[in-house]
Design a protein around this motif. Structure first.
Motif, PDB file in Angstrom:
ATOM      1  N   TRP A  33       6.068  48.634  16.733  1.00 44.06           N
ATOM      2  CA  TRP A  33       4.665  48.346  17.023  1.00 44.06           C
ATOM      3  C   TRP A  33       3.763  49.224  16.169  1.00 44.06           C
ATOM      4  CZ3 TRP A  33       2.379  44.947  20.601  1.00 44.06           C
ATOM      5  CH2 TRP A  33       3.270  44.247  21.432  1.00 44.06           C
ATOM      6  N   HIS A  60      -1.957  46.039  16.721  1.00 43.50           N
ATOM      7  CA  HIS A  60      -1.652  44.706  17.229  1.00 43.50           C
ATOM      8  C   HIS A  60      -0.540  44.022  16.431  1.00 43.50           C
ATOM      9  CE1 HIS A  60      -4.989  44.049  14.251  1.00 43.50           C
ATOM     10  NE2 HIS A  60      -4.104  43.174  13.807  1.00 43.50           N
ATOM     11  N   LEU A  92      -0.228  41.521  25.708  1.00 42.62           N
ATOM     12  CA  LEU A  92      -0.115  42.948  25.408  1.00 42.62           C
ATOM     13  C   LEU A  92      -0.478  43.246  23.957  1.00 42.62           C
ATOM     14  CD1 LEU A  92       3.232  43.872  27.220  1.00 42.62           C
ATOM     15  CD2 LEU A  92       0.897  44.413  27.957  1.00 42.62           C
ATOM     16  N   THR A  93      -0.317  42.257  23.081  1.00 45.62           N
ATOM     17  CA  THR A  93      -0.649  42.449  21.669  1.00 45.62           C
ATOM     18  C   THR A  93      -2.118  42.825  21.495  1.00 45.62           C
ATOM     19  OG1 THR A  93       1.024  40.811  21.066  1.00 45.62           O
ATOM     20  CG2 THR A  93      -0.585  41.369  19.384  1.00 45.62           C
ATOM     21  N   TRP A 114      -3.915  44.556  23.670  1.00 43.44           N
ATOM     22  CA  TRP A 114      -4.266  45.773  24.411  1.00 43.44           C
ATOM     23  C   TRP A 114      -4.313  46.986  23.480  1.00 43.44           C
ATOM     24  CZ3 TRP A 114      -1.579  46.301  29.839  1.00 43.44           C
ATOM     25  CH2 TRP A 114      -1.841  45.149  30.590  1.00 43.44           C
ATOM     26  N   ARG A 148      -0.919  49.692  26.373  1.00 41.56           N
ATOM     27  CA  ARG A 148       0.326  48.936  26.209  1.00 41.56           C
ATOM     28  C   ARG A 148       1.540  49.827  26.501  1.00 41.56           C
ATOM     29  NH1 ARG A 148      -0.712  46.807  21.471  1.00 41.56           N
ATOM     30  NH2 ARG A 148       0.189  48.527  20.303  1.00 41.56           N
TER      31      ARG A 148
END
Length: 384
Positions: A195, A198, A336-337, A339, A344
């Protein structure tokens, strides 16, 4: 009782599973694929215990997972490669190419007696049980299955209202060769998701020679979703993956994630199956499994109830609750992407600590699909 006949539109996971399952129950089946060959571009597929049970029930498991990579755990990491979470899989899981699974399903369907016709375009469907081909020929059947994908023309021809929700994110999917170092690395037994804001990168080996990579970002992130892949941009976001990103050459495409929901999965003698009925984001690795589970469940319901419309109603009542649940969870994961990173991370930590949340997450993978036998020693729950 006379032999019943089904015409299936679409030779994907859903259509081929239905063909094999119906033939095994005495039906004659013809599958129509508009393309000249069955092919899925650049895509890996995670198959958990529920999907493996369906494949076994129709005689396709051995071919589907031959030389596939057994997955042991899922890990999340940050842009520098530091581990942020690690969870061992609670069920068997194999990562395999979609092409291999399609080939296994086609072989199982043909062994069971199904006829698969490529370059065969169906232009319309009648709810009374008939299809019309591009050649002008009309074919009647006891059952028609519309399994022609998320943009299903057959669903639209039937006039079934389709609620389509475009999600904020999507992915570029690509398959590349594995290096000897990747094969030797202990990371080879993991599905790893990196991650960075985003953006995220999923890395999952499918075999000794093939590596599946998915680059996920927001649909509004135009530079990151561009094809050819902007390697410089992705390397700047994921410096720990520079060597991998440099190798991302070959066939790739961007797909925005979407959710499809219908008021009903059937109309008259026509069943709507797979992504045409319940497309979802691929975040849980259960979209394909739901398609296969519902295809097998459809064949079982038709075996239990001779009246086709009644059987279709029974099928949807039994199978839909679990599919709806899976759609909801996969949609939440996509959210969640959007957030902030800290929020997250807190959500991931909460999921890891909460037995109830983990149970919701695993509910689909641990279910015993209709028409399968639960392996000895493995606890699971019925869908619903």
């Amino acid at each position: 009782m006379s032999v019943r006949h089904a015409e299936i539109v679409g030779a994907g996971l859903a259509g081929l599973t239905a063909a094999a399952a119906l033939c095994a129950r005495g039906w004659t089946v013809r599958v129509h694929e508009r393309a000249a060959e069955m092919r899925a571009v650049g895509s890996g597929l995670s198959i958990f215990e529920n999907g493996l049970r369906v494949l076994k029930a129709i005689g396709a498991e051995e071919d589907a997972i031959r030389q596939a990579r057994r997955g042991l755990e899922r890990e999340t990491r940050d842009a520098q490669g530091r581990t942020t979470s690690n969870v061992r899989y609670a069920t068997r899981m194999y990562e395999v190419t979609r092409e291999q699974v399609l080939a296994a399903l086609a072989n199982a369907a043909e062994r069971a007696g199904a006829e698969i016709v490529t370059s065969s375009e169906v232009v319309s469907v009648d709810k009374r049980g008939a299809i019309t081909l591009a050649t002008g020929a009309t074919i009647k059947a006891d059952l028609v299955i519309a399994a022609d994908g998320v943009h299903s023309r057959m669903r639209d021809r039937l006039g079934v209202p389709c609620h389509r929700k475009w999600l904020a994110d999507g992915a570029i999917r690509i398959m590349i060769p594995r290096t000897p170092a990747e094969v030797a690395s202990p990371d080879g037994a993991k599905n790893i998701e990196y991650w960075s804001g985003h953006r995220r990168v999923l890395v999952a080996a499918c075999s000794e020679t093939e590596l599946y990579v998915a680059l996920t970002t927001l649909d509004r992130d135009y530079a990151a979703k561009s094809i050819p892949i902007d390697k410089g941009l992705w390397k700047a976001s994921f410096p720990c993956l520079e060597g991998l990103i440099d190798r991302l050459d070959g066939d790739a495409r961007w797909d925005r994630f979407q959710v499809v929901k219908l008021p009903h999965w059937s109309r008259g003698r026509v069943a709507i199956l797979g992504d045409a009925a319940h497309a979802m984001a691929p975040n849980l690795g259960q979209g394909g499994a739901c398609a296969m589970m519902n295809a097998l469940g459809l064949a079982v319901a038709l075996d239990e109830e001779s009246n086709v419309p009644d059987a279709l109603n029974l099928w949807e009542r039994r199978e839909r609750p679990l599919t709806d649940h899976t759609q909801r969870l996969s949609t939440f994961y996509s959210a969640l992407t959007t957030w902030p990173g800290l929020a997250r991370s807190a959500a991931f930590a909460l999921i890891a600590r909460s037995s109830w949340l983990r149970a919701q997450y695993l509910r689909t993978a641990l279910c015993t699909p209709t028409g399968t036998v639960e392996p000895v020693g493995l606890k699971s729950r019925q869908p619903g």
